[in-house]
Design a protein around this motif. Structure first.
Motif, PDB file in Angstrom:
ATOM      1  N   VAL A 166      28.806 -24.416  21.269  1.00  0.00           N
ATOM      2  CA  VAL A 166      29.975 -24.313  20.393  1.00  0.00           C
ATOM      3  C   VAL A 166      30.765 -23.062  20.777  1.00  0.00           C
ATOM      4  O   VAL A 166      30.256 -21.946  20.697  1.00  0.00           O
ATOM      5  N   ASP A 167      31.999 -23.259  21.199  1.00  0.00           N
ATOM      6  CA  ASP A 167      32.875 -22.171  21.632  1.00  0.00           C
ATOM      7  C   ASP A 167      32.188 -21.202  22.592  1.00  0.00           C
ATOM      8  O   ASP A 167      32.203 -19.975  22.389  1.00  0.00           O
ATOM      9  N   PRO A 168      31.574 -21.735  23.647  1.00  0.00           N
ATOM     10  CA  PRO A 168      30.930 -20.840  24.617  1.00  0.00           C
ATOM     11  C   PRO A 168      31.964 -19.956  25.289  1.00  0.00           C
ATOM     12  O   PRO A 168      33.082 -20.379  25.574  1.00  0.00           O
ATOM     13  N   ILE A 169      31.590 -18.716  25.546  1.00  0.00           N
ATOM     14  CA  ILE A 169      32.503 -17.786  26.189  1.00  0.00           C
ATOM     15  C   ILE A 169      32.111 -17.600  27.653  1.00  0.00           C
ATOM     16  O   ILE A 169      30.966 -17.287  27.965  1.00  0.00           O
ATOM     17  N   VAL A 170      33.063 -17.842  28.521  1.00  0.00           N
ATOM     18  CA  VAL A 170      32.942 -17.526  29.945  1.00  0.00           C
ATOM     19  C   VAL A 170      34.095 -16.596  30.332  1.00  0.00           C
ATOM     20  O   VAL A 170      33.908 -15.609  31.031  1.00  0.00           O
ATOM     21  N   ILE A 171      35.282 -16.907  29.815  1.00  0.00           N
ATOM     22  CA  ILE A 171      36.458 -16.064  29.987  1.00  0.00           C
ATOM     23  C   ILE A 171      36.909 -15.589  28.607  1.00  0.00           C
ATOM     24  O   ILE A 171      37.219 -16.414  27.744  1.00  0.00           O
ATOM     25  N   PRO A 172      36.944 -14.292  28.364  1.00  0.00           N
ATOM     26  CA  PRO A 172      37.418 -13.810  27.065  1.00  0.00           C
ATOM     27  C   PRO A 172      38.913 -14.057  26.889  1.00  0.00           C
ATOM     28  O   PRO A 172      39.676 -14.039  27.864  1.00  0.00           O
ATOM     29  N   SER A 173      39.330 -14.282  25.663  1.00  0.00           N
ATOM     30  CA  SER A 173      40.763 -14.417  25.396  1.00  0.00           C
ATOM     31  C   SER A 173      41.474 -13.090  25.620  1.00  0.00           C
ATOM     32  O   SER A 173      42.605 -13.040  26.095  1.00  0.00           O
ATOM     33  N   ASP A 174      40.814 -11.987  25.267  1.00  0.00           N
ATOM     34  CA  ASP A 174      41.343 -10.652  25.518  1.00  0.00           C
ATOM     35  C   ASP A 174      40.810 -10.178  26.865  1.00  0.00           C
ATOM     36  O   ASP A 174      39.621  -9.906  27.016  1.00  0.00           O
ATOM     37  N   LYS A 175      41.688 -10.096  27.836  1.00  0.00           N
ATOM     38  CA  LYS A 175      41.268  -9.807  29.205  1.00  0.00           C
ATOM     39  C   LYS A 175      40.868  -8.351  29.430  1.00  0.00           C
ATOM     40  O   LYS A 175      40.430  -7.979  30.521  1.00  0.00           O
ATOM     41  N   SER A 242      37.051 -24.939  20.617  1.00  0.00           N
ATOM     42  CA  SER A 242      38.276 -24.764  19.852  1.00  0.00           C
ATOM     43  C   SER A 242      39.466 -24.625  20.802  1.00  0.00           C
ATOM     44  O   SER A 242      39.405 -23.902  21.792  1.00  0.00           O
ATOM     45  N   LYS A 243      40.567 -25.320  20.471  1.00  0.00           N
ATOM     46  CA  LYS A 243      41.729 -25.317  21.356  1.00  0.00           C
ATOM     47  C   LYS A 243      42.461 -23.980  21.387  1.00  0.00           C
ATOM     48  O   LYS A 243      43.087 -23.628  22.393  1.00  0.00           O
ATOM     49  N   LYS A 244      42.419 -23.235  20.272  1.00  0.00           N
ATOM     50  CA  LYS A 244      43.150 -21.978  20.181  1.00  0.00           C
ATOM     51  C   LYS A 244      42.193 -20.866  19.779  1.00  0.00           C
ATOM     52  O   LYS A 244      42.356 -20.233  18.741  1.00  0.00           O
ATOM     53  N   ASP A 245      41.227 -20.634  20.597  1.00  0.00           N
ATOM     54  CA  ASP A 245      40.166 -19.679  20.304  1.00  0.00           C
ATOM     55  C   ASP A 245      40.647 -18.251  20.580  1.00  0.00           C
ATOM     56  O   ASP A 245      41.014 -17.936  21.709  1.00  0.00           O
ATOM     57  N   PRO A 246      40.641 -17.363  19.581  1.00  0.00           N
ATOM     58  CA  PRO A 246      41.119 -15.997  19.800  1.00  0.00           C
ATOM     59  C   PRO A 246      40.135 -15.101  20.552  1.00  0.00           C
ATOM     60  O   PRO A 246      40.475 -13.976  20.900  1.00  0.00           O
ATOM     61  N   THR A 247      38.927 -15.581  20.787  1.00  0.00           N
ATOM     62  CA  THR A 247      37.898 -14.759  21.439  1.00  0.00           C
ATOM     63  C   THR A 247      37.458 -15.326  22.780  1.00  0.00           C
ATOM     64  O   THR A 247      37.398 -14.609  23.773  1.00  0.00           O
ATOM     65  N   ALA A 248      37.116 -16.604  22.803  1.00  0.00           N
ATOM     66  CA  ALA A 248      36.690 -17.263  24.040  1.00  0.00           C
ATOM     67  C   ALA A 248      37.827 -18.147  24.540  1.00  0.00           C
ATOM     68  O   ALA A 248      38.113 -19.188  23.937  1.00  0.00           O
ATOM     69  N   ASP A 249      38.466 -17.710  25.594  1.00  0.00           N
ATOM     70  CA  ASP A 249      39.598 -18.461  26.143  1.00  0.00           C
ATOM     71  C   ASP A 249      39.193 -19.917  26.366  1.00  0.00           C
ATOM     72  O   ASP A 249      38.125 -20.194  26.937  1.00  0.00           O
ATOM     73  N   PRO A 250      40.025 -20.872  25.907  1.00  0.00           N
ATOM     74  CA  PRO A 250      39.703 -22.283  26.113  1.00  0.00           C
ATOM     75  C   PRO A 250      39.471 -22.665  27.570  1.00  0.00           C
ATOM     76  O   PRO A 250      38.829 -23.686  27.850  1.00  0.00           O
ATOM     77  N   VAL A 251      39.960 -21.840  28.513  1.00  0.00           N
ATOM     78  CA  VAL A 251      39.678 -22.124  29.925  1.00  0.00           C
ATOM     79  C   VAL A 251      38.174 -22.038  30.197  1.00  0.00           C
ATOM     80  O   VAL A 251      37.694 -22.563  31.208  1.00  0.00           O
ATOM     81  N   SER A 252      37.433 -21.390  29.293  1.00  0.00           N
ATOM     82  CA  SER A 252      35.975 -21.367  29.429  1.00  0.00           C
ATOM     83  C   SER A 252      35.420 -22.778  29.509  1.00  0.00           C
ATOM     84  O   SER A 252      34.535 -23.081  30.318  1.00  0.00           O
ATOM     85  N   ALA A 253      35.953 -23.666  28.667  1.00  0.00           N
ATOM     86  CA  ALA A 253      35.499 -25.054  28.669  1.00  0.00           C
ATOM     87  C   ALA A 253      35.864 -25.744  29.976  1.00  0.00           C
ATOM     88  O   ALA A 253      35.098 -26.572  30.495  1.00  0.00           O
ATOM     89  N   VAL A 254      37.019 -25.411  30.517  1.00  0.00           N
ATOM     90  CA  VAL A 254      37.448 -25.993  31.798  1.00  0.00           C
ATOM     91  C   VAL A 254      36.492 -25.572  32.911  1.00  0.00           C
ATOM     92  O   VAL A 254      36.062 -26.391  33.735  1.00  0.00           O
TER      93      VAL A 254
END
Length: 310
Positions: A166-175, A242-254
């Motif tokens: 669930v909302d795994p983080i690979v790329i943070p939304s805050d770089k 989540s499509k608009k995740d403020p912590t884990a950038d959705p590109v993580s899912a990609v």
């Protein structure tokens, strides 16, 4: 993991504050409050509640639920409440190593320490004879679980039936996390804006040492995904993002979708969720919760259990 504030604010705050935070006893950081699983492990861990299962109990599905960076077992309390005494599966809520204790304990922990708690519960269950185990991870635990797979941890071990992220983080939304190695030692720690109630279950202060550990973990997982990760045979992987995740950038899912395949080379399952929350399955203590948020949570809990008990 909560959103990391901008680099400019970090630098200004770092120059203005001392190297050690001002911690009160009302915060998880203070070493007075502890995660409840430390007091009563049998309420949270199946391995402690039923260390000698019957044959029927050993066959019943077990879900090991793992929380994110700076959080506690609280992150999956609503899942247990939603289950409301269901008897078709069992739930272990794992407290990551170094978490749920004092600021100092958290500060000195490594990402391998965080992961060790997951390994320990898994191995204790296998040793006791449980044969149907699934792993559920939110945020940073998603990265920890992917690393377990990529490192070959499950080679020559009982393979989990499901990996559920669930909302795994690979790329943070805050770089700016990528710069923590440079600015971290100057800052000492990061203070997070959250309510007094959240201070009891999430660390108010994030030691820069732990942020560096998080960055190291995410770097390892990104490299593993670039090389390609194969899920063990007879195991499935589903990502809920989540499509608009403020912590884990959705590109993580990609990245997980592109870098991970089943044992026979097929795509994994990725569900994009219409949400702007991070770890959208945790709604308690949030300032605003919409009917859509509640629907997302309920539908995800139902889907998770449906995959586990089928």
């Amino acid at each position: 993991m909560k959103t990391i504030i901008s680099l400019v604010v970090l630098v200004v705050a770092g120059l203005a504050c001392s190297s050690e935070p001002t911690i009160t006893k009302d915060m998880l950081d203070g070493g007075t409050l502890f995660d409840p699983s430390l007091y009563n492990p049998g309420k949270y861990l199946v391995s402690k509640a039923t260390p000698n299962p019957t044959a029927e109990q050993a066959r019943k599905p077990v879900i090991i639920a793992c929380h994110g960076y700076s959080a506690t077992t609280f992150e999956w309390d609503e899942f247990r409440t939603w289950a409301n005494g269901r008897t078709d599966f069992q739930l272990s809520q794992v407290l990551l190593g170094g978490h749920g204790r004092s600021y100092e304990d958290f500060k000195k922990s490594t990402w391998q320490d965080w992961q060790l708690a997951i390994k320990d519960e898994y191995e204790q269950l296998v040793k006791a004879g449980y044969t149907n185990i699934s792993l559920l991870g939110s945020s940073t635990s998603g990265a920890l679980l992917l690393e377990l797979v990529s490192s070959g941890y499950f080679n020559n071990r009982l393979v989990p039936r499901n990996l559920l992220l669930v909302d795994p983080i690979v790329i943070p939304s805050d770089k700016t996390l990528s710069l923590i190695g440079v600015v971290g030692p100057m800052l000492g720690y990061i203070e997070t804006e959250q309510s007094a109630e959240e201070d009891k279950v999430y660390y108010h202060f994030r030691p820069q040492e732990t942020l560096q550990q998080l960055q190291k973990l995410l770097t390892v997982v990104r490299q593993d995904l670039e090389s390609g990760i194969r899920i063990p045979p007879a195991c499935t992987l589903k990502v809920y993002k989540s499509k608009k995740d403020p912590t884990a950038d959705p590109v993580s899912a990609v990245l997980i979708d592109k870098g991970t395949k089943t044992a026979d080379g097929k795509p994994i399952d990725v569900a994009l969720i219409d949400s702007d929350l991070h770890v959208y399955t945790r709604l308690t203590l949030r300032s605003q919760v919409t009917p859509k948020d509640q629907q997302n949570q309920t539908e995800t809990f139902a889907d998770i259990v449906g995959r586990v008990v089928r």
